[in-house]
Design a protein around this motif. Sequence first.
Motif, PDB file in Angstrom:
ATOM      1  N   ASN A  21      27.246  49.020  41.113  1.00 25.85           N
ATOM      2  CA  ASN A  21      27.284  47.823  40.282  1.00 25.85           C
ATOM      3  C   ASN A  21      28.417  47.926  39.250  1.00 25.85           C
ATOM      4  OD1 ASN A  21      26.787  45.666  38.558  1.00 25.85           O
ATOM      5  ND2 ASN A  21      24.563  45.927  38.615  1.00 25.85           N
ATOM      6  N   GLY A  22      29.367  46.970  39.318  1.00 30.68           N
ATOM      7  CA  GLY A  22      30.396  46.876  38.287  1.00 30.68           C
ATOM      8  C   GLY A  22      31.471  47.919  38.381  1.00 30.68           C
ATOM      9  N   VAL A  23      31.694  48.530  39.545  1.00 31.07           N
ATOM     10  CA  VAL A  23      32.698  49.577  39.694  1.00 31.07           C
ATOM     11  C   VAL A  23      33.885  49.031  40.489  1.00 31.07           C
ATOM     12  CG1 VAL A  23      30.972  51.389  39.550  1.00 31.07           C
ATOM     13  CG2 VAL A  23      31.590  50.462  41.791  1.00 31.07           C
ATOM     14  N   ASN A  47      23.692  48.209  48.420  1.00 34.09           N
ATOM     15  CA  ASN A  47      23.750  47.024  47.572  1.00 34.09           C
ATOM     16  C   ASN A  47      25.038  47.072  46.755  1.00 34.09           C
ATOM     17  OD1 ASN A  47      21.742  45.661  44.865  1.00 34.09           O
ATOM     18  ND2 ASN A  47      22.885  44.612  46.456  1.00 34.09           N
ATOM     19  N   LEU A  48      25.939  46.142  47.026  1.00 33.61           N
ATOM     20  CA  LEU A  48      27.211  46.069  46.305  1.00 33.61           C
ATOM     21  C   LEU A  48      27.152  44.872  45.364  1.00 33.61           C
ATOM     22  CD1 LEU A  48      29.606  46.636  49.350  1.00 33.61           C
ATOM     23  CD2 LEU A  48      28.762  48.362  47.734  1.00 33.61           C
ATOM     24  N   VAL A  49      27.250  45.142  44.053  1.00 32.27           N
ATOM     25  CA  VAL A  49      27.166  44.077  43.052  1.00 32.27           C
ATOM     26  C   VAL A  49      28.420  44.135  42.176  1.00 32.27           C
ATOM     27  CG1 VAL A  49      25.847  43.105  41.150  1.00 32.27           C
ATOM     28  CG2 VAL A  49      24.648  44.223  43.037  1.00 32.27           C
ATOM     29  N   GLN A  92      37.805  43.940  42.850  1.00 28.68           N
ATOM     30  CA  GLN A  92      38.991  43.999  43.714  1.00 28.68           C
ATOM     31  C   GLN A  92      38.655  44.406  45.150  1.00 28.68           C
ATOM     32  OE1 GLN A  92      41.826  46.546  41.730  1.00 28.68           O
ATOM     33  NE2 GLN A  92      41.958  45.220  39.927  1.00 28.68           N
ATOM     34  N   LEU A  93      37.420  44.172  45.548  1.00 33.75           N
ATOM     35  CA  LEU A  93      37.020  44.487  46.924  1.00 33.75           C
ATOM     36  C   LEU A  93      37.305  43.282  47.813  1.00 33.75           C
ATOM     37  CD1 LEU A  93      35.601  46.389  48.961  1.00 33.75           C
ATOM     38  CD2 LEU A  93      33.439  45.293  48.292  1.00 33.75           C
ATOM     39  N   ILE A 141      25.532  41.998  49.406  1.00 36.70           N
ATOM     40  CA  ILE A 141      26.764  41.875  48.620  1.00 36.70           C
ATOM     41  C   ILE A 141      26.602  40.705  47.653  1.00 36.70           C
ATOM     42  CG2 ILE A 141      29.251  41.537  48.705  1.00 36.70           C
ATOM     43  CD1 ILE A 141      29.192  42.621  51.559  1.00 36.70           C
ATOM     44  N   GLU A 142      26.724  40.995  46.354  1.00 32.21           N
ATOM     45  CA  GLU A 142      26.517  39.967  45.336  1.00 32.21           C
ATOM     46  C   GLU A 142      27.677  39.969  44.339  1.00 32.21           C
ATOM     47  OE1 GLU A 142      22.542  40.281  43.594  1.00 32.21           O
ATOM     48  OE2 GLU A 142      22.058  41.711  45.181  1.00 32.21           O
ATOM     49  N   PHE A 143      28.178  38.798  44.014  1.00 27.61           N
ATOM     50  CA  PHE A 143      29.192  38.620  42.959  1.00 27.61           C
ATOM     51  C   PHE A 143      30.457  39.451  43.177  1.00 27.61           C
ATOM     52  CE2 PHE A 143      24.973  38.052  40.949  1.00 27.61           C
ATOM     53  CZ  PHE A 143      25.047  36.686  40.739  1.00 27.61           C
ATOM     54  N   CYS A 144      30.758  39.762  44.432  1.00 31.23           N
ATOM     55  CA  CYS A 144      32.031  40.426  44.728  1.00 31.23           C
ATOM     56  C   CYS A 144      33.047  39.308  44.988  1.00 31.23           C
ATOM     57  CB  CYS A 144      31.888  41.356  45.932  1.00 31.23           C
ATOM     58  SG  CYS A 144      30.763  42.728  45.639  1.00 31.23           S
ATOM     59  N   ASN A 145      33.575  38.793  43.932  1.00 34.92           N
ATOM     60  CA  ASN A 145      34.320  37.529  44.000  1.00 34.92           C
ATOM     61  C   ASN A 145      35.667  37.630  44.694  1.00 34.92           C
ATOM     62  OD1 ASN A 145      32.234  36.247  42.621  1.00 34.92           O
ATOM     63  ND2 ASN A 145      33.068  36.894  40.639  1.00 34.92           N
ATOM     64  N   ASP A 146      36.166  38.841  44.920  1.00 32.24           N
ATOM     65  CA  ASP A 146      37.451  39.008  45.612  1.00 32.24           C
ATOM     66  C   ASP A 146      37.273  39.235  47.109  1.00 32.24           C
ATOM     67  OD1 ASP A 146      38.947  38.861  43.198  1.00 32.24           O
ATOM     68  OD2 ASP A 146      38.338  40.923  42.741  1.00 32.24           O
ATOM     69  N   LEU A 147      36.046  39.257  47.571  1.00 35.66           N
ATOM     70  CA  LEU A 147      35.772  39.607  48.970  1.00 35.66           C
ATOM     71  C   LEU A 147      36.321  38.566  49.935  1.00 35.66           C
ATOM     72  CD1 LEU A 147      34.245  41.708  50.758  1.00 35.66           C
ATOM     73  CD2 LEU A 147      32.331  40.100  50.743  1.00 35.66           C
ATOM     74  N   LYS A 148      37.007  39.066  50.991  1.00 37.17           N
ATOM     75  CA  LYS A 148      37.505  38.184  52.046  1.00 37.17           C
ATOM     76  C   LYS A 148      36.888  38.524  53.407  1.00 37.17           C
ATOM     77  CE  LYS A 148      41.992  37.413  49.815  1.00 37.17           C
ATOM     78  NZ  LYS A 148      43.468  37.576  49.953  1.00 37.17           N
ATOM     79  N   TYR A 149      36.705  39.786  53.671  1.00 34.09           N
ATOM     80  CA  TYR A 149      36.228  40.207  54.994  1.00 34.09           C
ATOM     81  C   TYR A 149      35.147  41.295  54.861  1.00 34.09           C
ATOM     82  CZ  TYR A 149      40.988  38.495  55.928  1.00 34.09           C
ATOM     83  OH  TYR A 149      42.133  37.767  55.961  1.00 34.09           O
ATOM     84  N   LEU A 150      34.192  41.262  55.781  1.00 35.12           N
ATOM     85  CA  LEU A 150      33.344  42.443  55.988  1.00 35.12           C
ATOM     86  C   LEU A 150      34.137  43.475  56.770  1.00 35.12           C
ATOM     87  CD1 LEU A 150      29.784  41.099  56.928  1.00 35.12           C
ATOM     88  CD2 LEU A 150      30.469  42.312  54.857  1.00 35.12           C
ATOM     89  N   THR A 151      34.798  42.990  57.835  1.00 31.78           N
ATOM     90  CA  THR A 151      35.618  43.884  58.646  1.00 31.78           C
ATOM     91  C   THR A 151      36.643  43.048  59.388  1.00 31.78           C
ATOM     92  OG1 THR A 151      35.597  45.530  60.414  1.00 31.78           O
ATOM     93  CG2 THR A 151      34.006  43.749  60.587  1.00 31.78           C
ATOM     94  N   ASP A 152      37.697  43.692  59.820  1.00 26.10           N
ATOM     95  CA  ASP A 152      38.724  43.040  60.609  1.00 26.10           C
ATOM     96  C   ASP A 152      38.465  43.383  62.064  1.00 26.10           C
ATOM     97  OD1 ASP A 152      40.921  42.095  61.873  1.00 26.10           O
ATOM     98  OD2 ASP A 152      42.388  43.015  60.535  1.00 26.10           O
TER      99      ASP A 152
END
Length: 808
Positions: A732-734, A756-758, A762-763, A783-794
Amino acid sequence: MEFLVAMGTGIVSKLGEMLMDPVTSQFKHLIHCEKNINKMKKELNNLKDRKRAIEGMVDADRRNGHHIAPNVEHWLYKVDNVVENELRKVYDDEFVNKNKKCLNGLCPNLVFRYSLSKKAGKMAQDLVSLKEQKFDFISYPAPLPTLGSTFTEGIKSFASRESIMAEVVEKLKGDEFNRLSVCGMGGVGKTTLVKELIKILEADKVFDEISMAIVSQVPDYRRIQGQIGDTLGLKFDKETLQGRAAQLLERLNKINKVLVVLDDVWTELDFELIGLPSNGQCHKGCKILFTSRNEDVCHRMISQRNFTMPVLSKEEAWDLFRDTVGGHVADKAEIHNIAKEVANECRGLPIAIVTIAKALGNKEKHAWEDALDQLRKSSLTSFSEMQEYSIYSCIELSYNFLGNEEAKFLLLLCSLFPEDFDIPIEVLLRYGVGLGLFKDLGALCKARNRVHTLVDTLKKRFLLLDSNEEECVKMHDVVRDTVITIGSKEEHGFAVKYDAGQTGSKELIWHHSAISLVFDEIKMHPKRLQCPNLRLLQVYLKRREPISENFFHNMSKLTVLGISNLCIPSVSSPFRLLNNLCTLRLEDCQVGDISVICKELRKLEVLSLAHSNIKELPAEIGKLSLLRLLDLTECNDLDQMSSGVLASLSNLEELYLRVRNFHWEEKNSILADLKSLSHQLKVLEISITGIHILDLELKSLVKFWIYVRDSTTLSHGFGRRGYLHPNILKLNGVYHKDIKENMAIQQLLKKSEILNLVDVKQLENVIYELDEEGFPHLKDLSIEFCNDLKYLTDETVYASSCVFPLLE
């Protein structure tokens, strides 16, 4: 011309003969009238003798349950009809007596004499014909009654049973299933259910034949063969088991559709030795249904579907109780409320409901009140009907048949907890360790696996039940009462339970080795326990109050002590004589200063202060050189740890530090201690601030609950009540770069089952930026509030089935 004369002479001669024969016959009837009548009488007596002989055989065969052959029945009827009716037409004694002269040849009434003689002669022939009639057999065995017709008791219709029966019938009617099982605890009504099933199947003509054998705990294969053979009308003429088995199998193969019910199966059976078809040995029309109180046995006997019978619901239990005791009794104004409470105390177990209802059916109000008192106090052993109807022996048999002494031991431990209690499996482990139950297993993780295996065994034997609470089990009250009784009967009984308000110091018998005390008020507990052989003591109190300084006097053999919700302001006084203590649980307690524990309790291996109000973990704790498990879960008042205390615990395997808002950033020395022992930890639960300080060696971890947060995030919202949950990691918050570069986190990601990723900063790509090799054990990803997230995987690089092979 001569030819014509000869022909004419022959014709005249023949005509003469034809005319003379009737005349001669008429004269014979006139001359031999008396002879014909005497012959008729003689043949009548002969026929009566034969009839008496046949009737004797018929009566004997009827007494043996045989059916009389229809032609024999018809013959006897015909004989009676001839004697009673036909003879009267021929020979009326009264009429003949009036015409004796006619019979002596002096009667001028030639017509009467002729008619009588002719009828008597004909009747004599008929009597001879009747007498000489041959029979292939007099009788034949009666057809076997249907199995269902031999069951006298029915089963009351309950929704919990109807759904099971409907599904079993459906499976038996189809071609897919040929082995089914019904499981449940002793006394839950498995036998009653299958008997009702048999009636339904017979009424619907699902099978041509249905057979049933009661197996019991020690299978007698010859008796099982006999029971099945009897219901199928099979008479064995072989002596060996194998010979009889071949006969039985041959008989079953000749039946188009047959069901064999094996009731009360305790161990895996050798079907071949009985004569039952193994898989693929018999046609699809042969099916087997068995009942057992051991689910494992059903699986070993290749049951394709197992139906578990629950106890009755509260409403069903009352319906059964009311029907058994009689509505005229249960609905009496002075009895009704008591009856409802009595029914509730049976906890839905049919055998207990029926037994107690029958016992109270004709009793007055005072007897009902007394019974309710006994049931509430769990003193059912004094309830004579419980012994008479073998409720306790039913459960005791399951206990004795466990075989595994560790499983029995664990069940006795479970009986120490209050009624309807959610028993933590982890507490069973900690008590077992303190009692030396798992010394041969080494690591606590291995002992924990053993405990869970034993719990599974007991659940499959229906001696323990599932709980709604995480990592807990429950115990049916009747099972619990029985196990308590078993323990307390032994000379050095393992388990005895004293409830609140029922215990005085004089009652605590010396020889008990395990006691559980539950008190409503502190004033009700004894000030001193005289139990020199006691090895385990568990004390519960509903509200925190002080404990007597002499409470543990004369308990030098005590190795396990569990105290909940007590106030122990001065720890040294109560514990000063408990030198052999291996497991100490002071949970939900007000314990004050605990520094003296190390001085008195040097043999401690398990120490739990969970949910207690300790403020400091003093340096003296580091002197517990044998300590293997330290539990500080939710010790949220904890603010200080002495430097070196953790590093000194050289045998520590498991550390539970789920403490809210501990100021890790100010505790560099504690982090250094934690790092020094991290390589040896098998279990770690910790809520820690800042990923940069999680510089631990965690390769040896088997189980973990780890919450890493930044300094601005409060530790809440990610709680956990039980133990041994799947491995959980919450970040959380890292920053994602810190995750990728931290060796401890990378080790945890490989083993995590719940991630749990909160607000991970920059993820953008979970796999690429966290772990390119994927998450081999991950089942739950949040996954919560990871606002930079674009992909789980390519997926152009990584196939999702490879990086998330177990994701649910």
